[in-house]
Scaffold this motif. Sequence first.
Motif, PDB file in Angstrom:
ATOM      1  N   GLY A  53       0.787  -1.223   0.000  1.00  0.00           N
ATOM      2  CA  GLY A  53       0.000   0.000   0.000  1.00  0.00           C
ATOM      3  C   GLY A  53       0.820   1.274   0.000  1.00  0.00           C
ATOM      4  N   ALA A  54       2.124   1.171  -0.222  1.00  0.00           N
ATOM      5  CA  ALA A  54       3.003   2.333  -0.121  1.00  0.00           C
ATOM      6  C   ALA A  54       2.842   3.283  -1.302  1.00  0.00           C
ATOM      7  CB  ALA A  54       4.455   1.884  -0.020  1.00  0.00           C
ATOM      8  N   ARG A  55       3.115   4.552  -1.036  1.00  0.00           N
ATOM      9  CA  ARG A  55       3.189   5.553  -2.102  1.00  0.00           C
ATOM     10  C   ARG A  55       4.637   5.842  -2.474  1.00  0.00           C
ATOM     11  NH1 ARG A  55      -0.031  10.014   1.094  1.00  0.00           N
ATOM     12  NH2 ARG A  55       1.308   9.050   2.658  1.00  0.00           N
ATOM     13  N   THR A  56       5.515   5.887  -1.466  1.00  0.00           N
ATOM     14  CA  THR A  56       6.940   6.126  -1.693  1.00  0.00           C
ATOM     15  C   THR A  56       7.744   5.048  -0.985  1.00  0.00           C
ATOM     16  OG1 THR A  56       6.639   8.524  -1.861  1.00  0.00           O
ATOM     17  CG2 THR A  56       8.858   7.740  -1.358  1.00  0.00           C
ATOM     18  N   VAL A  57       8.686   4.444  -1.702  1.00  0.00           N
ATOM     19  CA  VAL A  57       9.527   3.389  -1.148  1.00  0.00           C
ATOM     20  C   VAL A  57      10.990   3.765  -1.364  1.00  0.00           C
ATOM     21  CG1 VAL A  57      10.194   0.949  -1.279  1.00  0.00           C
ATOM     22  CG2 VAL A  57       7.800   1.619  -1.634  1.00  0.00           C
ATOM     23  N   ALA A  58      11.768   3.759  -0.298  1.00  0.00           N
ATOM     24  CA  ALA A  58      13.214   3.922  -0.408  1.00  0.00           C
ATOM     25  C   ALA A  58      13.811   2.528  -0.550  1.00  0.00           C
ATOM     26  CB  ALA A  58      13.779   4.621   0.826  1.00  0.00           C
ATOM     27  N   ALA A  59      14.463   2.277  -1.667  1.00  0.00           N
ATOM     28  CA  ALA A  59      14.982   0.945  -1.960  1.00  0.00           C
ATOM     29  C   ALA A  59      16.484   1.049  -2.245  1.00  0.00           C
ATOM     30  CB  ALA A  59      14.228   0.348  -3.148  1.00  0.00           C
ATOM     31  N   TYR A  60      17.046   0.074  -2.936  1.00  0.00           N
ATOM     32  CA  TYR A  60      18.462   0.090  -3.313  1.00  0.00           C
ATOM     33  C   TYR A  60      18.655  -0.873  -4.470  1.00  0.00           C
ATOM     34  CZ  TYR A  60      18.600  -4.270  -0.619  1.00  0.00           C
ATOM     35  OH  TYR A  60      18.342  -5.536  -0.156  1.00  0.00           O
ATOM     36  N   VAL A  61      19.756  -0.711  -5.173  1.00  0.00           N
ATOM     37  CA  VAL A  61      20.105  -1.608  -6.269  1.00  0.00           C
ATOM     38  C   VAL A  61      21.067  -2.653  -5.723  1.00  0.00           C
ATOM     39  CG1 VAL A  61      21.121  -1.804  -8.567  1.00  0.00           C
ATOM     40  CG2 VAL A  61      19.814   0.247  -7.949  1.00  0.00           C
ATOM     41  N   GLU A  66      23.968 -10.403  -3.524  1.00  0.00           N
ATOM     42  CA  GLU A  66      22.844  -9.960  -2.699  1.00  0.00           C
ATOM     43  C   GLU A  66      21.524 -10.446  -3.281  1.00  0.00           C
ATOM     44  OE1 GLU A  66      23.829  -5.771  -0.538  1.00  0.00           O
ATOM     45  OE2 GLU A  66      23.264  -5.669  -2.641  1.00  0.00           O
ATOM     46  N   PRO A  67      20.511 -10.662  -2.447  1.00  0.00           N
ATOM     47  CA  PRO A  67      19.168 -10.922  -2.981  1.00  0.00           C
ATOM     48  C   PRO A  67      18.788  -9.814  -3.959  1.00  0.00           C
ATOM     49  CG  PRO A  67      19.210 -11.302  -0.615  1.00  0.00           C
ATOM     50  CD  PRO A  67      20.532 -10.680  -0.970  1.00  0.00           C
ATOM     51  N   GLY A  68      18.456 -10.195  -5.178  1.00  0.00           N
ATOM     52  CA  GLY A  68      18.280  -9.220  -6.242  1.00  0.00           C
ATOM     53  C   GLY A  68      17.081  -8.307  -6.036  1.00  0.00           C
ATOM     54  N   THR A  69      17.247  -7.035  -6.412  1.00  0.00           N
ATOM     55  CA  THR A  69      16.164  -6.061  -6.271  1.00  0.00           C
ATOM     56  C   THR A  69      15.648  -5.535  -7.615  1.00  0.00           C
ATOM     57  OG1 THR A  69      17.704  -4.194  -6.087  1.00  0.00           O
ATOM     58  CG2 THR A  69      17.030  -5.279  -4.029  1.00  0.00           C
ATOM     59  N   ALA A  70      16.310  -5.851  -8.722  1.00  0.00           N
ATOM     60  CA  ALA A  70      15.940  -5.238 -10.006  1.00  0.00           C
ATOM     61  C   ALA A  70      14.481  -5.491 -10.357  1.00  0.00           C
ATOM     62  CB  ALA A  70      16.858  -5.749 -11.118  1.00  0.00           C
ATOM     63  N   ALA A  71      14.037  -6.730 -10.242  1.00  0.00           N
ATOM     64  CA  ALA A  71      12.645  -7.054 -10.583  1.00  0.00           C
ATOM     65  C   ALA A  71      11.672  -6.350  -9.641  1.00  0.00           C
ATOM     66  CB  ALA A  71      12.427  -8.566 -10.536  1.00  0.00           C
ATOM     67  N   LEU A  72      12.037  -6.240  -8.366  1.00  0.00           N
ATOM     68  CA  LEU A  72      11.172  -5.567  -7.397  1.00  0.00           C
ATOM     69  C   LEU A  72      11.071  -4.074  -7.690  1.00  0.00           C
ATOM     70  CD1 LEU A  72       9.432  -5.478  -4.875  1.00  0.00           C
ATOM     71  CD2 LEU A  72      11.526  -5.448  -3.498  1.00  0.00           C
ATOM     72  N   LEU A  73      12.176  -3.441  -8.057  1.00  0.00           N
ATOM     73  CA  LEU A  73      12.136  -2.010  -8.376  1.00  0.00           C
ATOM     74  C   LEU A  73      11.139  -1.739  -9.499  1.00  0.00           C
ATOM     75  CD1 LEU A  73      15.940  -1.063  -8.312  1.00  0.00           C
ATOM     76  CD2 LEU A  73      14.253  -0.776  -6.491  1.00  0.00           C
ATOM     77  N   ASP A  74      11.166  -2.582 -10.527  1.00  0.00           N
ATOM     78  CA  ASP A  74      10.243  -2.383 -11.644  1.00  0.00           C
ATOM     79  C   ASP A  74       8.810  -2.713 -11.241  1.00  0.00           C
ATOM     80  OD1 ASP A  74      12.184  -1.452 -13.374  1.00  0.00           O
ATOM     81  OD2 ASP A  74      12.703  -3.470 -14.082  1.00  0.00           O
ATOM     82  N   ALA A  75       8.638  -3.692 -10.351  1.00  0.00           N
ATOM     83  CA  ALA A  75       7.292  -4.022  -9.881  1.00  0.00           C
ATOM     84  C   ALA A  75       6.706  -2.878  -9.051  1.00  0.00           C
ATOM     85  CB  ALA A  75       7.327  -5.304  -9.051  1.00  0.00           C
ATOM     86  N   LEU A  76       7.534  -2.216  -8.271  1.00  0.00           N
ATOM     87  CA  LEU A  76       7.077  -1.062  -7.492  1.00  0.00           C
ATOM     88  C   LEU A  76       6.617   0.060  -8.419  1.00  0.00           C
ATOM     89  CD1 LEU A  76       9.910  -0.983  -4.796  1.00  0.00           C
ATOM     90  CD2 LEU A  76       7.538  -1.653  -4.391  1.00  0.00           C
ATOM     91  N   ARG A  77       7.415   0.358  -9.427  1.00  0.00           N
ATOM     92  CA  ARG A  77       7.037   1.408 -10.377  1.00  0.00           C
ATOM     93  C   ARG A  77       5.771   1.043 -11.137  1.00  0.00           C
ATOM     94  NH1 ARG A  77       9.808   2.948 -14.678  1.00  0.00           N
ATOM     95  NH2 ARG A  77       9.049   5.101 -14.528  1.00  0.00           N
ATOM     96  N   ALA A  78       5.631  -0.238 -11.487  1.00  0.00           N
ATOM     97  CA  ALA A  78       4.447  -0.675 -12.223  1.00  0.00           C
ATOM     98  C   ALA A  78       3.176  -0.464 -11.409  1.00  0.00           C
ATOM     99  CB  ALA A  78       4.587  -2.143 -12.618  1.00  0.00           C
ATOM    100  N   ARG A  79       3.310  -0.435 -10.084  1.00  0.00           N
ATOM    101  CA  ARG A  79       2.171  -0.188  -9.204  1.00  0.00           C
ATOM    102  C   ARG A  79       1.962   1.303  -8.949  1.00  0.00           C
ATOM    103  NH1 ARG A  79       0.677  -4.397  -4.937  1.00  0.00           N
ATOM    104  NH2 ARG A  79       1.089  -6.409  -5.925  1.00  0.00           N
ATOM    105  N   GLY A  80       2.718   2.133  -9.608  1.00  0.00           N
ATOM    106  CA  GLY A  80       2.552   3.576  -9.472  1.00  0.00           C
ATOM    107  C   GLY A  80       3.257   4.183  -8.285  1.00  0.00           C
TER     108      GLY A  80
END
Length: 207
Positions: A53-61, A66-80
Amino acid sequence: MSQYPESAPGAHPDKRALRRELLAVRNALPVHDVRAAETVLAERAFEVAELAGARTVAAYVSVGGEPGTAALLDALRARGMRVLLPVLLPDNDLDWGTYEGPSSLVRVQYPGKMALLEPGGERLGPDAVTTADVVLLPGLAVDARGMRLGRGGGSYDRVLARLAAAGAHPALVVLLYDAEVVPHVPAEAHDKAVHAVVTPSGARRFT
């Protein structure tokens, strides 16, 4: 973006030893396993209600094993969602920029560290993290109390201190492999527990 010095001067000796052990395991992971975990984590992360339900997420590459974040970053953006990514400053503190997709990232080589992918656009300042509803933290392990073992460079200790000073209370979430949820992590007075961990097996909350 979390390739910081493995341990700061004066770091807890038990933490240093545990970091070495966990990093050795990560470094031995096959690339296929790292990529497979990245795909699953991008789905499992939304089991954390605050993230869903977040509007803004502070993440990292993520870097290396490390457990990969690339797919998650794009999934977050896809949710607006607005996604903030860190930019390493000379004193190891973090500035922030907005993630606008893979093409918005630039490769930066810092002396003595792995090359990092950072947002190439406008710098928003270190305080930008205080606007996040969720902060995704890199880590090496977490225990049953929610105590996180970081790399020890101190960058995210500063982030957590900045959040506290601003009276900001985002959900703190760490992304790990299943075997990195351990019985006990050595903790010091300044350490702060996270609210949840996401592994390929699913999300777990801490009280």
